[in-house]
Every structure is written in C-alpha cells, then in structure tokens.
Write a protein that holds these residues in place. Sequence first.
Motif, short mmCIF file in Angstrom:
data_model
loop_
_atom_site.label_atom_id
_atom_site.label_comp_id
_atom_site.label_asym_id
_atom_site.label_seq_id
_atom_site.Cartn_x
_atom_site.Cartn_y
_atom_site.Cartn_z
N THR A 146 3.55 -1.97 -6.07
CA THR A 146 3.52 -2.03 -4.62
C THR A 146 2.79 -0.63 -4.16
OG1 THR A 146 5.60 -3.00 -4.48
CG2 THR A 146 4.99 -1.87 -2.48
N LEU A 147 1.78 -0.97 -3.07
CA LEU A 147 1.06 0.19 -2.56
C LEU A 147 1.48 0.15 -1.18
CD1 LEU A 147 -2.34 -0.72 -4.14
CD2 LEU A 147 -0.83 0.96 -4.73
N MET A 148 2.20 1.14 -0.83
CA MET A 148 2.74 1.18 0.69
C MET A 148 1.88 2.19 1.38
SD MET A 148 6.63 2.76 1.63
CE MET A 148 7.62 1.79 0.89
N CYS A 149 1.48 1.64 2.24
CA CYS A 149 0.70 2.32 3.23
C CYS A 149 -0.37 3.36 2.47
CB CYS A 149 1.48 3.28 4.04
SG CYS A 149 2.59 2.50 5.10
N SER A 150 -1.15 2.53 1.64
CA SER A 150 -2.05 3.50 0.90
C SER A 150 -3.47 2.57 1.06
CB SER A 150 -1.73 3.24 -0.70
OG SER A 150 -2.59 4.31 -1.15
N VAL A 242 1.12 -5.18 -1.28
CA VAL A 242 0.49 -4.30 -0.39
C VAL A 242 1.35 -4.47 0.96
CG1 VAL A 242 -1.30 -3.82 1.30
CG2 VAL A 242 -1.76 -4.41 -1.10
N LEU A 243 2.13 -3.24 1.32
CA LEU A 243 3.06 -3.21 2.42
C LEU A 243 2.62 -1.93 3.31
CD1 LEU A 243 7.01 -3.14 1.86
CD2 LEU A 243 6.04 -1.50 3.04
N TYR A 244 2.81 -2.22 4.62
CA TYR A 244 2.51 -1.05 5.61
C TYR A 244 3.33 -1.43 6.78
CZ TYR A 244 -0.97 -4.56 7.19
OH TYR A 244 -1.77 -5.43 7.48
N TRP A 251 -4.93 4.76 6.44
CA TRP A 251 -5.83 3.91 6.19
C TRP A 251 -5.84 2.65 7.27
CZ3 TRP A 251 -3.49 6.66 2.24
CH2 TRP A 251 -4.40 7.20 1.44
N PRO A 252 -7.25 2.31 7.84
CA PRO A 252 -7.07 1.26 8.80
C PRO A 252 -6.48 -0.17 8.35
CG PRO A 252 -9.23 2.47 8.55
CD PRO A 252 -8.49 3.06 7.51
N LEU A 253 -5.85 -0.80 8.96
CA LEU A 253 -5.27 -2.01 8.42
C LEU A 253 -5.98 -2.85 8.02
CD1 LEU A 253 -2.40 -2.35 11.51
CD2 LEU A 253 -2.48 -0.85 9.55
N ALA A 254 -7.11 -3.25 8.63
CA ALA A 254 -8.04 -3.99 7.97
C ALA A 254 -8.54 -3.64 6.53
CB ALA A 254 -9.45 -4.00 8.87
N GLU A 255 -8.54 -2.16 6.26
CA GLU A 255 -8.90 -1.81 4.96
C GLU A 255 -7.73 -2.34 3.88
OE1 GLU A 255 -9.99 2.21 4.05
OE2 GLU A 255 -11.75 1.98 5.49
N GLN A 256 -6.36 -2.22 4.31
CA GLN A 256 -5.15 -2.49 3.67
C GLN A 256 -5.22 -3.96 3.34
OE1 GLN A 256 -1.65 -0.20 4.00
NE2 GLN A 256 -2.67 0.98 5.65
N ASP A 257 -5.52 -4.62 4.31
CA ASP A 257 -5.61 -6.20 4.52
C ASP A 257 -6.47 -6.60 3.24
OD1 ASP A 257 -3.67 -6.46 6.25
OD2 ASP A 257 -5.03 -7.06 7.88
N GLY A 258 -7.81 -6.04 3.40
CA GLY A 258 -8.83 -6.47 2.55
C GLY A 258 -8.58 -6.10 1.09
N MET A 259 -7.78 -4.86 0.78
CA MET A 259 -7.36 -4.51 -0.50
C MET A 259 -6.41 -5.43 -0.87
SD MET A 259 -5.34 -0.84 -1.58
CE MET A 259 -4.08 -1.00 -0.59
N ALA A 260 -5.52 -5.95 -0.13
CA ALA A 260 -4.34 -6.90 -0.55
C ALA A 260 -5.21 -8.11 -1.26
CB ALA A 260 -3.55 -7.35 0.49
N GLU A 261 -6.05 -8.60 -0.53
CA GLU A 261 -6.96 -10.00 -0.92
C GLU A 261 -7.78 -9.70 -1.89
OE1 GLU A 261 -10.52 -13.06 1.25
OE2 GLU A 261 -9.70 -11.09 2.20
N LYS A 266 0.23 -9.78 -2.69
CA LYS A 266 1.12 -10.36 -1.52
C LYS A 266 1.05 -9.38 -0.52
CE LYS A 266 5.89 -11.72 -0.30
NZ LYS A 266 7.30 -12.03 -0.73
N ARG A 267 1.03 -9.49 0.84
CA ARG A 267 1.02 -8.55 1.86
C ARG A 267 2.19 -8.57 2.82
NH1 ARG A 267 -0.95 -8.38 7.25
NH2 ARG A 267 -1.42 -10.62 7.10
N LEU A 268 2.73 -7.65 3.23
CA LEU A 268 3.83 -7.58 3.99
C LEU A 268 3.81 -6.32 4.96
CD1 LEU A 268 6.64 -8.87 4.52
CD2 LEU A 268 7.75 -7.50 2.99
#
Length: 302
Positions: A146-150, A242-244, A251-261, A266-268
């Motif tokens: 799990t990557l939290m807010c990373s 990927v949890l935030y 990190w910008p939320l779009a970057e975290q969403d892209g990382m999850a993809e 799973k993204r939460l």
Amino acid sequence: MSTPEFLDLPPGVRRTDLRLSYGPVAALRAMPTFGGTELAPAVLVHGFTGSKEDFIALLQSLAQAGREVVVIDLPGTYRSPGPETLTPPPGVELPDYRLSSLGGVVAEVLDQVGDGGPVHLVGHSFGGLVSREAALTDQSPLASLTLMCSGPGPLSGPGAVRARNLIAALSMDPTAERLRELWDERFETEARGRSVKPQVVDFLRERLLNTSALALIRMAEDLLGATDRVDELAGVDVPKLVLYGENDDAWPLAEQDGMAERLGAKRLVIPGAGHSPNVEAPETTSSALTSFWNETESVGRR
C-alpha cells in the motif's frame, strides 16, 4: 510532518527494538488483545520528518482483526540510531539514508516480522518511496503493498519548497545544535499550530532533536530527486493499493491516480483527510487497510 493526536500506547501495543544485521531499529508492535494472529502480519513505514508514533491511532484496530502489526523508526529517525553512531559486525554494510539503502532495511524488517512468510507493507509519503524500494529488492515475500499519500517520483509544490529550505538550513551545519536552533526559529511555531496539547508539542521537539540532521538532508534530497520506478514496480506480482486523503496536498492527486493506473492497483480516497489519513481519519483508514488485506488473503486462499 504527521502530528499524532495522542501518544499513550493502546492496549496490546508495546515498544521494542528489532535487531537487524547492522544494528537496532526502534519499533512498536501491536498484537490482538484477545484471539490469535492467524492473518498475515503488517509493517508500516513513516514519512519524512515522521516516526512510528504517526500510526498509534491505527494500531489497536488493525491488530484486533487478528494480525501482528509493526511500525518502525527508519534509521537515524527518533529512537532508531543512525549509522554515524553504530559499529556494524565485520562485513555488514551500514545504511546510508538513501532510498535503496532504506529499502534494504525495510526488507530485512519484513523478513524478521514475517519469519520468511508474506507480510503486508504500507508506506506513508516518503515511506512509500522506501517501501517501493523494499518491494523491488525481492528479498522477502509480500502479501500486499500500500502506497499511502505517496507518488511516482519527485515531490513537487509546497512540500518540495519545504524540503529545499530544510536542506539549505542544515547543509552547512548538519548538527543537533543546528536542529535545536531551527526548532526555536521555525518548527516550534509550526508545531503549536498543529496541536494545542503541550505533550504533543514536546514530543515533536524531542523527535526532531533526536533525528539525525544528515538523515534529514539525505531524505529531503531523495524526495526531490526520486526516480520514477512505477513501471518496474508494476512487474512485482503482488496486490497493490494507492490510498490518499481527498485533501492531500503533497503529490498531486492526478499523479497518484496515474500511478494507481500504471500499477494496476486499487485506488481508495479517504474522505475528510489530507496528507496524513492515519492521523486525520484513523478509523476509516484502518477499516480500509483491513478490508484490503483481508480481501487479498481471501483471494490467496482460493
């Protein structure tokens, strides 16, 4: 910095040291107050300027699900001695505060906690970058990651500015005395803005003054210069989350969403939380982690 709401250890949680190949790492170990630990254990890794206490609010509820949960201080942070103070056994290399080195430390923690079996790994913020390195060492089997807010690579925005300012403030004089000056000049005001509880402010001071200035410099440098290794991590065959917090400002939320993809993860999103959902929404975060871990173990048993 993550700022815990309280510091008293919940029932079932105790302070301990993990004896690694090069020296000790400070930890909190949480066990269920009733029942056994039939489920895979978990290891949680804090972020930049943080410590194991950042996860205190999660520990009891995570453990009550039926698993051991271990949170650590990274080398040179708070109660874990840095390599400057250690004499390792012959032939053992000391960690150097760089991401790859810290990832090796976490991999050794995973091996010890899991006793060779799979372990759930959670990394918060900078700890996510460290956990990524641990996952890529291929030394210990993971039950999940799990990557939290990373993020996928270098930190940007206001967090990057703070990291650069800290490097500039410490680079010419990386000493405990300089950290004490910075507390008086800068960090005490910030700490009092984060908590009105004197014991929490005192803890934040103690944590900073007991952290290696060199560790802070090296970690800040790697936050600013981290390589994007998401494609490599995507090749690690383990369930990923990927949890935030919905208001995360690192990190910008779009970057975290892209990382999850890219990870196929799973993204939460944790409602009402910012960069530290472990502190700001502990029950929701604990429930999310437990559900994810239980789901991965249930699939593994089929």
